[in-house]
Design an enzyme around this catalytic site. Sequence first.
Site, mmCIF file in Angstrom:
data_model
loop_
_atom_site.group_PDB
_atom_site.id
_atom_site.type_symbol
_atom_site.label_atom_id
_atom_site.label_comp_id
_atom_site.label_asym_id
_atom_site.label_seq_id
_atom_site.Cartn_x
_atom_site.Cartn_y
_atom_site.Cartn_z
ATOM 1 N N ASP A 42 -6.338 -8.348 1.915
ATOM 2 C CA ASP A 42 -7.449 -7.579 1.360
ATOM 3 C C ASP A 42 -8.204 -8.452 0.349
ATOM 4 O O ASP A 42 -9.424 -8.570 0.373
ATOM 5 C CB ASP A 42 -6.866 -6.331 0.677
ATOM 6 C CG ASP A 42 -7.920 -5.287 0.383
ATOM 7 O OD1 ASP A 42 -9.062 -5.449 0.837
ATOM 8 O OD2 ASP A 42 -7.597 -4.303 -0.306
ATOM 9 N N ASP B 45 -12.018 -10.727 0.901
ATOM 10 C CA ASP B 45 -13.212 -10.537 0.060
ATOM 11 C C ASP B 45 -13.673 -11.891 -0.472
ATOM 12 O O ASP B 45 -14.869 -12.182 -0.542
ATOM 13 C CB ASP B 45 -12.912 -9.604 -1.125
ATOM 14 C CG ASP B 45 -13.168 -8.139 -0.782
ATOM 15 O OD1 ASP B 45 -13.066 -7.793 0.414
ATOM 16 O OD2 ASP B 45 -13.464 -7.346 -1.693
ATOM 17 N N LYS C 255 4.084 -15.188 -0.057
ATOM 18 C CA LYS C 255 4.644 -15.487 -1.378
ATOM 19 C C LYS C 255 6.168 -15.499 -1.225
ATOM 20 O O LYS C 255 6.906 -14.811 -1.955
ATOM 21 C CB LYS C 255 4.169 -14.405 -2.378
ATOM 22 C CG LYS C 255 4.529 -14.680 -3.809
ATOM 23 C CD LYS C 255 3.629 -15.686 -4.497
ATOM 24 C CE LYS C 255 4.099 -15.978 -5.900
ATOM 25 N NZ LYS C 255 3.364 -17.084 -6.553
ATOM 26 N N ASP D 107 -1.055 -18.002 -3.898
ATOM 27 C CA ASP D 107 -1.818 -18.439 -5.081
ATOM 28 C C ASP D 107 -2.469 -19.799 -4.836
ATOM 29 O O ASP D 107 -3.658 -20.004 -5.119
ATOM 30 C CB ASP D 107 -0.957 -18.433 -6.352
ATOM 31 C CG ASP D 107 0.473 -18.890 -6.134
ATOM 32 O OD1 ASP D 107 0.959 -18.808 -4.992
ATOM 33 O OD2 ASP D 107 1.115 -19.341 -7.099
ATOM 34 N N TYR E 262 0.831 -1.204 0.000
ATOM 35 C CA TYR E 262 0.000 0.000 0.000
ATOM 36 C C TYR E 262 0.870 1.260 0.000
ATOM 37 O O TYR E 262 1.140 1.864 1.029
ATOM 38 C CB TYR E 262 -1.009 -0.055 1.166
ATOM 39 C CG TYR E 262 -2.099 -1.023 0.814
ATOM 40 C CD1 TYR E 262 -1.819 -2.389 0.732
ATOM 41 C CD2 TYR E 262 -3.371 -0.595 0.490
ATOM 42 C CE1 TYR E 262 -2.785 -3.293 0.340
ATOM 43 C CE2 TYR E 262 -4.348 -1.494 0.105
ATOM 44 C CZ TYR E 262 -4.047 -2.833 0.028
ATOM 45 O OH TYR E 262 -4.994 -3.731 -0.358
#
Length: 353
Positions: free
Chosen positions: A240, A244, A183, A216, A130
């Site tokens: 984030d 969702d 990751k 992933d 961010y």
Amino acid sequence: MQILILPGDGIGPEITAATLEVVRAASERFGLALALTEDVVGHESLRRYGTTVRPEVLDAARAADGLILGPTATLDFKDPAHGEINPSMFFRKNLDLFANVRPARTYPGVTARVGAFDLVVVRENTEGFYADRNMEEGSGEILVTRDVAISLRRITRHCCNRIARAAFELAARRRRHVSVVHKANVLKMGDGMFVDECRSVARDFPAITVDDFIVDAMMAHVVRAPQRFDVIVTTNMFGDILSDLTAELSGSLGLGGSLNAGARYAMAQAAHGSAPDIAGRDIANPLSLVLSAALLLAWHGERRRAKDFVAAAAAIEAATAAVVAAREVTADLGGRLGTASAGKALAARIRGA
Ligand code: NAD
């Protein structure tokens, strides 16, 4: 408890009004004596004061015990030099709300896309990808030439450690399992540090089991078998996106409660955005913000050892499950109620429960 209410943009004012109906009902039933004050952020503030967030609002937030922030039209706010500040980023950064806690669970009566599950995504909230908030000054994005942009990702040991600790403390009160999502195969330094810190914090919680997943592959695991997860801890952007997905898997993004918490302050904020496509039509689902407000009351109750606040939060969650099962909800969850009447139905359950 003093709560600052900031309704925000789009569907924000409608879902905030419904949420306040529910919060007031819980306050009356459990004798919480909540003091609710209201101010403006977002477009309304930009129009009136030339900025989306005034410094006075930050002062009021610091003087309060918590905030309820409605969704804001963050995509519209492009130029901070002209007062277009992202209010969500502003409070997360200035109040150091480092832990974004996003529960996702299925409710009887909602057609979930998978079997029953109950998990929480704990997302680092102050750094990572961010770029609009991960620098002390200026932006972490650089336009090198008109055709070349660089976006910096910041990962610090301190922030990894405190988000890991928040996740393990939560898991200790739940089913005692933490999944670390990262990751580290590509972001070897940043996510390597994140995984190391999670493993290091894990040593302080020997009763909690730990596993880890590359982000992933996690998308497949969580869709295939969300039941295997209890608390999932991850960095800012992965969290984030993942939260969702888990909210939608539970039946609707409209069920995604979300709390931004730090050492001193906490802010309830729906997981979804300002939904301009349905604003002003009394059809938005208020439950995401309602469940976020319940998380705020529970947070306050746990910190202050105030059982009435914890009980009020539990009552809001139980009443939510009841209205969902009875289809006293908005159309996105298969009901026929508008936003305001959905809030009233939920408040009535709390008053009568
Ligand atoms: P969105 O979450 O606002 O909407 C996505 C879809 O979900 C839309 O079809 C919308 O109608 C629907 N939806 C969202 N909330 C709903 C609800 N409570 N009830 C029923 N349906 C609902 O995402 P978007 O359209 O990509 O973004 C709109 C604006 O919100 C943008 O400016 C974006 O930057 C901003 N945003 C803000 C936040 C925040 O304030 N925390 C978060 C995400 C997006």
